[in-house]
Design a protein around this motif. Structure first.
Motif, mmCIF file in Angstrom:
data_model
loop_
_atom_site.group_PDB
_atom_site.id
_atom_site.type_symbol
_atom_site.label_atom_id
_atom_site.label_comp_id
_atom_site.label_asym_id
_atom_site.label_seq_id
_atom_site.Cartn_x
_atom_site.Cartn_y
_atom_site.Cartn_z
ATOM 1 N N VAL A 199 0.382 5.304 1.048
ATOM 2 C CA VAL A 199 -0.447 6.332 1.675
ATOM 3 C C VAL A 199 0.228 7.670 1.370
ATOM 4 O O VAL A 199 1.363 7.906 1.781
ATOM 5 N N THR A 224 -5.858 -0.509 5.138
ATOM 6 C CA THR A 224 -5.821 -0.359 3.687
ATOM 7 C C THR A 224 -5.894 -1.723 3.011
ATOM 8 O O THR A 224 -5.702 -2.759 3.647
ATOM 9 N N SER A 243 0.833 -1.214 0.000
ATOM 10 C CA SER A 243 0.000 0.000 0.000
ATOM 11 C C SER A 243 0.860 1.253 0.000
ATOM 12 O O SER A 243 1.943 1.281 0.572
ATOM 13 N N VAL A 251 -5.104 8.046 8.494
ATOM 14 C CA VAL A 251 -5.546 6.683 8.236
ATOM 15 C C VAL A 251 -6.204 6.127 9.496
ATOM 16 O O VAL A 251 -5.537 5.898 10.497
ATOM 17 N N TYR A 272 -3.629 5.504 -1.514
ATOM 18 C CA TYR A 272 -4.592 6.290 -0.744
ATOM 19 C C TYR A 272 -4.172 7.753 -0.709
ATOM 20 O O TYR A 272 -3.025 8.065 -0.376
#
Length: 165
Positions: A130, A140, A128, A136, A146
């Protein structure tokens, strides 16, 4: 607790509970990193960039080849706002607080961008990404990317039921 060979710890790093810290080979704690959680494990070839702040007394695990970018905050505990509990932090007596200590898990090959906030009981899944500035609060999906942040009123908290002291 343990430190493998070739670990790099730069200037100004603060570790509140070194007896609960595991650092795997080629882990790098950069300048000004603060680790106040208990039960921290940092995997192989992980970079924790300058001024990352880990707090809360909970747990943190970062798997191999992950990166946490500068100015990120990883929060491993929270005050639970119910039953009239106060949420003023450690300066309030324990009997007036309702603290939940959780775990943050950052899985293999994940990248956490600069100035991210990760809340307790969140997993940043394998691969992932971010992006910068994201808060957060939920785990995820693997290999997801994201971005963005949004604040919305979701509820009202209970009034404090404790007398001032």
């Amino acid at each position: 607790r343990s430190m493998e060979p070739n670990v790099f710890i730069d200037q100004g790093v603060f570790i509140a509970h070194p007896d609960t810290l595991t650092l795997k080979e080629f882990a790098f704690l950069d300048k000004g990193v603060t680790i106040m959680a208990k039960g921290v494990s940092v995997g192989r070839r992980v970079h924790i960039a300058p001024n990352v702040f880990v707090s809360g007394g909970g747990e943190l695990e970062i798997e191999d080849y992950a990166c946490v970018a500068t100015n990120t905050s990883i929060i491993t505990s929270t005050e639970i706002l119910r039953d009239g509990a106060r949420c003023s932090g450690p300066m309030v007596s324990a009997d007036q607080r309702n603290v939940h200590r959780g775990k943050v898990l950052i899985k293999k090959d994940a990248f956490v961008g600069p100035s991210v906030t990760i809340l307790p009981d969140v997993t940043i899944s394998e691969g992932s990404v971010v992006a910068s500035g994201v808060s957060v609060s939920k785990s995820t999906d693997p290999w997801g990317i994201y971005v963005g942040a949004k604040a919305a009123l979701i509820s009202q908290r209970d009034e404090v039921r404790h007398p001032d002291n």
